[in-house]
Write a protein that holds these residues in place. Structure first.
Motif, mmCIF file in Angstrom:
data_model
loop_
_atom_site.group_PDB
_atom_site.id
_atom_site.type_symbol
_atom_site.label_atom_id
_atom_site.label_comp_id
_atom_site.label_asym_id
_atom_site.label_seq_id
_atom_site.Cartn_x
_atom_site.Cartn_y
_atom_site.Cartn_z
ATOM 1 N N MET A 1 65.075 48.471 89.606
ATOM 2 C CA MET A 1 65.513 48.621 88.230
ATOM 3 C C MET A 1 64.985 47.444 87.414
ATOM 4 S SD MET A 1 69.423 48.430 86.766
ATOM 5 C CE MET A 1 69.775 50.144 86.531
ATOM 6 N N ASN A 2 64.296 47.734 86.323
ATOM 7 C CA ASN A 2 63.840 46.687 85.415
ATOM 8 C C ASN A 2 64.990 46.283 84.509
ATOM 9 O OD1 ASN A 2 61.252 46.912 86.481
ATOM 10 N ND2 ASN A 2 60.667 48.446 84.976
ATOM 11 N N ILE A 3 65.206 44.989 84.372
ATOM 12 C CA ILE A 3 66.324 44.478 83.588
ATOM 13 C C ILE A 3 65.803 43.540 82.510
ATOM 14 C CG2 ILE A 3 68.423 43.078 83.625
ATOM 15 C CD1 ILE A 3 68.747 43.895 86.577
ATOM 16 N N ASN A 4 66.196 43.832 81.263
ATOM 17 C CA ASN A 4 65.956 42.922 80.147
ATOM 18 C C ASN A 4 67.314 42.390 79.719
ATOM 19 O OD1 ASN A 4 63.100 43.256 79.839
ATOM 20 N ND2 ASN A 4 63.532 45.293 79.057
ATOM 21 N N ALA A 5 67.584 41.146 80.066
ATOM 22 C CA ALA A 5 68.901 40.560 79.837
ATOM 23 C C ALA A 5 68.828 39.444 78.803
ATOM 24 C CB ALA A 5 69.473 40.011 81.139
ATOM 25 N N LEU A 6 69.925 39.315 78.078
ATOM 26 C CA LEU A 6 70.094 38.212 77.146
ATOM 27 C C LEU A 6 71.318 37.434 77.595
ATOM 28 C CD1 LEU A 6 69.458 36.638 74.531
ATOM 29 C CD2 LEU A 6 70.889 38.313 73.309
ATOM 30 N N VAL A 7 71.129 36.165 77.910
ATOM 31 C CA VAL A 7 72.225 35.283 78.291
ATOM 32 C C VAL A 7 72.561 34.445 77.068
ATOM 33 C CG1 VAL A 7 72.971 33.436 79.839
ATOM 34 C CG2 VAL A 7 71.410 35.205 80.674
ATOM 35 N N ILE A 8 73.827 34.484 76.651
ATOM 36 C CA ILE A 8 74.265 33.698 75.502
ATOM 37 C C ILE A 8 75.296 32.688 75.989
ATOM 38 C CG2 ILE A 8 75.276 33.700 73.192
ATOM 39 C CD1 ILE A 8 74.458 36.654 72.950
ATOM 40 N N GLY A 9 74.932 31.432 75.938
ATOM 41 C CA GLY A 9 75.822 30.358 76.381
ATOM 42 C C GLY A 9 75.241 29.016 76.007
#
Length: 133
Positions: free
Chosen positions: A1-9
């Motif tokens: 599975m291709n994942i485009n993630a945004l981590v906000i921290g």
């Protein structure tokens, strides 16, 4: 599975660990971006292409429910996963009402668990969103 993630921290060490963990555990390719404030995260979400947001609820420019409301308004179709130091039961119920699909404690965010949770959150997108595509 291709994942485009945004981590906000805003805690750099947490962001680095999450980014490395997602890169290691995705069964396809993963692309992880990060933002250090709510404003930066909302700006990134307006460009599209994000499958999941991993979020710390305590940011320099927003906290708690205000953060959730702003993110849900900016991208209601993108699943939210809260990565927290502690979860209060009353806060969890309110957060679920504001679009959070999953919580994970930072101390339990090992490679296998975090990868599994992210993939399952992406797969659980609401039916109305998947039907529109």
């Amino acid at each position: 599975m291709n994942i485009n993630a945004l981590v906000i921290g805003d805690e750099r060490a947490d962001v680095v660990v999450i980014c490395q963990t997602l890169a290691i555990t995705s069964a396809g390719s993963s692309h992880v971006e990060y933002a250090t404030s709510l404003a930066e995260g909302v700006e990134r979400l307006t460009h599209g292409g994000i499958d999941v947001v991993l979020l710390d609820l305590s940011l320099p420019d927003s906290e708690g429910n205000d953060t959730l409301l702003a993110l849900h308004s900016a991208a209601p179709h993108v699943p939210l996963l809260v990565v927290a130091g502690a979860i209060r039961e009353t806060g969890e119920l309110q957060a679920i009402e504001r679009g959070v699909q999953q919580f994970i404690l930072k101390e339990r965010a090992d490679c296998h668990r975090l990868g599994y949770v992210v993939r399952s959150v992406i797969r659980r997108k609401p039916f109305s969103d998947t039907a529109a595509h």
